[in-house]
Design an enzyme around this catalytic site. Sequence first.
Site, PDB file in Angstrom:
ATOM      1  N   LYS A  61      -4.691  31.285 -29.426  1.00 47.30           N
ATOM      2  CA  LYS A  61      -5.808  32.228 -29.596  1.00 47.30           C
ATOM      3  C   LYS A  61      -7.057  31.761 -28.836  1.00 47.30           C
ATOM      4  CE  LYS A  61      -3.036  34.716 -31.871  1.00 47.30           C
ATOM      5  NZ  LYS A  61      -2.584  34.669 -33.248  1.00 47.30           N
TER       6      LYS A  61
HETATM    7  C1  LIG Z   1      -1.489  35.191 -34.186  1.00 49.06           C
HETATM    8  C2  LIG Z   1      -1.575  36.424 -34.988  1.00 49.06           C
HETATM    9  C3  LIG Z   1      -1.591  36.398 -36.388  1.00 49.06           C
HETATM   10  C4  LIG Z   1      -1.270  35.175 -37.183  1.00 49.06           C
HETATM   11  O1  LIG Z   1      -2.158  34.158 -37.040  1.00 49.06           O
HETATM   12  P1  LIG Z   1      -1.842  32.742 -37.733  1.00 49.06           P
HETATM   13  O2  LIG Z   1      -3.159  32.035 -37.717  1.00 49.06           O
HETATM   14  O3  LIG Z   1      -0.806  32.080 -36.865  1.00 49.06           O
HETATM   15  O4  LIG Z   1      -1.332  33.002 -39.104  1.00 49.06           O
HETATM   16  C5  LIG Z   1      -1.832  37.575 -37.072  1.00 49.06           C
HETATM   17  N1  LIG Z   1      -2.005  38.730 -36.421  1.00 49.06           N
HETATM   18  C6  LIG Z   1      -1.941  38.814 -35.077  1.00 49.06           C
HETATM   19  C7  LIG Z   1      -2.175  40.130 -34.414  1.00 49.06           C
HETATM   20  C8  LIG Z   1      -1.706  37.669 -34.319  1.00 49.06           C
HETATM   21  O5  LIG Z   1      -1.618  37.768 -32.977  1.00 49.06           O
END
Ligand SMILES: *Cc1c(COP(=O)(O)O)cnc(C)c1O
Length: 399
Positions: free
Chosen positions: A183
């Site tokens: 992210k």
């Molecule tokens: C990465 C992601 C998540 C989950 O995030 P985590 O921190 O790994 O639990 C949820 N929603 C979307 C759209 C994502 O891309």
Amino acid sequence: MRARPIPYCAPSIGQEESDEVLDSIRNGWLTTGPKVEIFENSFAEFVGAKHAIAVNSCTTALTLALAALDIGPGDEVIVPTLTFCAAANVVEHRGATAILVDVGQDFQIDPIAIERAISSKTRAIIPVHFGGQACDLNAILELGKCHGIAVVQDAAHAVGAQYNGLRLGAHGLVTAFSFYPSKNMTTGEGGMLTTDDEAFAARLRQLSRFGISRDAGNKADGNRSWYYEVREPGYKANMMDLQAAIGIHQLRKLEGFIERRRAIANRYSAAFADLNEFLLPRDLPERPHVHYLYTVRIIAESSKITRDNLIRELDKAGVGTSVHFIPLHKHPFYRAKYGDSPTLFPVADALYDQIVSLPLYPAMSDQDVLDVIDAVCRIVFTSRNNSDPMPEHFGVNSK
Ligand SMILES: *Cc1c(COP(=O)(O)O)cnc(C)c1O
């Protein structure tokens, strides 16, 4: 083929993060402590929300939001089908029913599809801000208000993105963020919830720590600091100081990261502008983008090149890619539970065959970016069945 392949994504961790983590190891806090508090306060200030609650993932953040809304068996929650499975999975974990809906040509959840899916059992909508740009939030918040339905925003892709002049996290009841390493900023694993509602924030906090409240002990006669009460069977969802140590510095660097992402995205868009095989992502000026994904669509009619072919050839050239996303209704669990027919999700089905995300992250060098552009242009040119070598200017007129 490059000596070193370009991965699809990679985090940018510097000396500051390393030093801060080492400090947490040496000071002995390790788990939730002063650094989590600093991180929460600076995050709340950054997005412009009154409260921020740090947790161990975005998936957990979404779970807590649904729990704080008392969503459970018999309830329905609307989720876009073109997203990561987290949002739908957490609805299932709560014993509620995920209602998948289609997206628009811009990959974002479609407010018209939401309205059609609303029933007497609908308790929440989980819109996803796809790829780093805000979805049509006003329309969705308005639907929520009209029908008395909560809106739990999944901003996993979109920390720092803006809508109506405010950052995401400052709108509506509650927003969830992810700090997974792919992210725009990371804590390794980690997530954050933001809200302006004080009572809701307190409930989220209680749910994140076993459902424990210490209020009674603090109010009672002085010396009962050891006393706590379990008010509900909460979750174990707290973020560690070890994670916040990374997050504090990632947040300080975030605007620089976004600038670099924007520069790379602009470079791609200029270079690929003439390739009529591609539909490029579009920037909406009123919704400032943080460029988490650079997702192009390969238009089958104008070309022999297919999405799968492009991914295969890029892999051979040492360029990593990804597909965002395999629609949820294509996965065995959701297909079995909710069915799949060409009429249910026509836009997501069409997009799914066309989409590929190219590498885009601040740690890419200028040479990496040029190599991705060169590899993509070469593959597209070759697919046009030309026996001549690729002209210098092909696809890269604005290099
Ligand atoms: C990465 C992601 C998540 C989950 O995030 P985590 O921190 O790994 O639990 C949820 N929603 C979307 C759209 C994502 O891309």
